[in-house]
Design an enzyme around this catalytic site. Structure first.
Site, short mmCIF file in Angstrom:
data_model
loop_
_atom_site.label_atom_id
_atom_site.label_comp_id
_atom_site.label_asym_id
_atom_site.label_seq_id
_atom_site.Cartn_x
_atom_site.Cartn_y
_atom_site.Cartn_z
CE LYS A 1 31.09 71.68 58.05
NZ LYS A 1 32.17 70.70 58.11
CD GLN B 1 35.65 70.42 57.04
OE1 GLN B 1 34.79 71.04 57.65
NE2 GLN B 1 35.35 69.45 56.20
CG ASP C 1 31.50 66.70 62.29
OD1 ASP C 1 30.48 66.93 61.62
OD2 ASP C 1 32.66 66.93 61.89
#
Ligand code: NAD
Length: 279
Positions: free
Chosen positions: A52, A96, A119
């Site tokens: 990422k 995460q 997200d």
């Protein structure tokens, strides 16, 4: 002949589009900063976080990374999220998953400012998605829609079957396919006669989390098969939820693992990062 859908090439094209868009924003003085938080040192998470950050570097946006110890308290993490929410320079925040067991994932997801939730896990963004409103798109399912469209596969009017009903893949996948006017069925662990259901699919999306479970007997002749799974097989080689060699001869198109859905998730995350300032 079966078309092998090249997720690497399609994701590269999207990253290049993002890079061009980020450069235009920069010329106008608009900057983006993406903050990624990892708690603990799960090796798979470390690889995802690294990719990422590399993606941000490639498209030319700033990234901040917080690598916190496994024993970090929930309070500490929530305070850090509050600080990042309040920081005007920070335009996107990602924590995460999975988190260590002593931290409540739902609380953490709720703590992220929905306008920075790249997200697309916050209930406000999931609500917008289900109402068909504009906003962030869930990365893996949105990546699958791009794979289909950019491979010239029509979705409208098609029978689409998704195996799996997770909040990250199965459910948002169904919502995005509905937006594209598909007829959608979700199959799951309690579905009876799974092969009978999946045999109806013009487009079969497999997010079952079981290595090589889906073989030829589940697939209609000429179907498009999208494999979301990522596993290591007995020889430590990457494989999906679909038994590629058994399924491939029947399909009109299929995604490989690796090089199918996987690279798309990061490309779509970067797209969300650039959409963060739109509001
Ligand atoms: P999950 O474990 O949360 O969900 C699996 C789903 O499959 C469940 O809804 C369950 O009902 C269903 N299921 C399980 N066994 C079944 C059976 N025998 N028959 C029918 N349905 C069954 O998994 P997830 O988070 O949705 O992920 C699925 C897979 O995709 C995993 O392999 C995961 O690693 C992978 N994944 C990949 C990406 C990517 O970027 N490529 C992103 C997310 C997940």
């Amino acid at each position: 002949m079966t078309k092998i859908i090249d997720g690497k090439a399609i994701s590269q094209a999207i990253k290049d589009e993002c890079r061009a868009q980020a450069a235009k924003y920069k010329e106008k003085g608009t900057e983006f900063t993406f903050a990624v938080i990892q708690v603990g040192s799960d090796p798979a998470s470390t690889v995802y976080v690294k990719n990422k950050k590399k993606g941000c570097e490639y498209i030319g946006i700033n990234s901040l990374s917080y690598e916190l110890a496994e024993e970090t308290s929930e309070d500490y993490l929530l305070k850090l999220i509050d600080e990042l929410n309040a920081n005007e320079k920070v335009t996107g925040i990602l924590v995460q998953l999975p988190l260590p067991k002593h931290i409540d994932e739902d609380k953490v997801i709720l703590a992220i400012d929905p306008d920075k939730d790249v997200d697309c896990f916050h209930p406000e963004n999931v609500g917008n998605l289900s109402l068909g409103r504009d906003g962030f798109l869930p990365c893996t399912p949105a990546g699958i829609i791009e794979l289909l469209k950019r491979s010239g596969i029509e979705i409208a009017g098609k029978e689409c079957v998704i195996i799996g009903r997770s909040n990250i893949v199965g459910k948002p996948m169904a919502l995005l396919l509905l937006r594209e006017n598909a007829t959608v069925t979700i199959a799951h662990s309690k579905t009876k006669n799974l092969a009978e259901v999946t045999q109806r699919a013009d487009i079969l999306i497999v997010a079952v989390g079981r290595p090589k479970m889906i073989t030829a007997e589940y697939i209609k002749d000429g179907a498009v098969v999208i494999d979301v799974g990522i596993h290591r097989d007995e020889n430590n080689k990457l494989c999906g939820d679909v038994d590629f060699s058994s399924a491939m001869p029947l399909c009109s198109a299929i995604t490989p693992v690796p090089g199918g859905v996987g690279p798309m998730t990061i490309a779509m995350l970067l797209k969300n990062c650039l959409n963060a300032r739109r509001k």
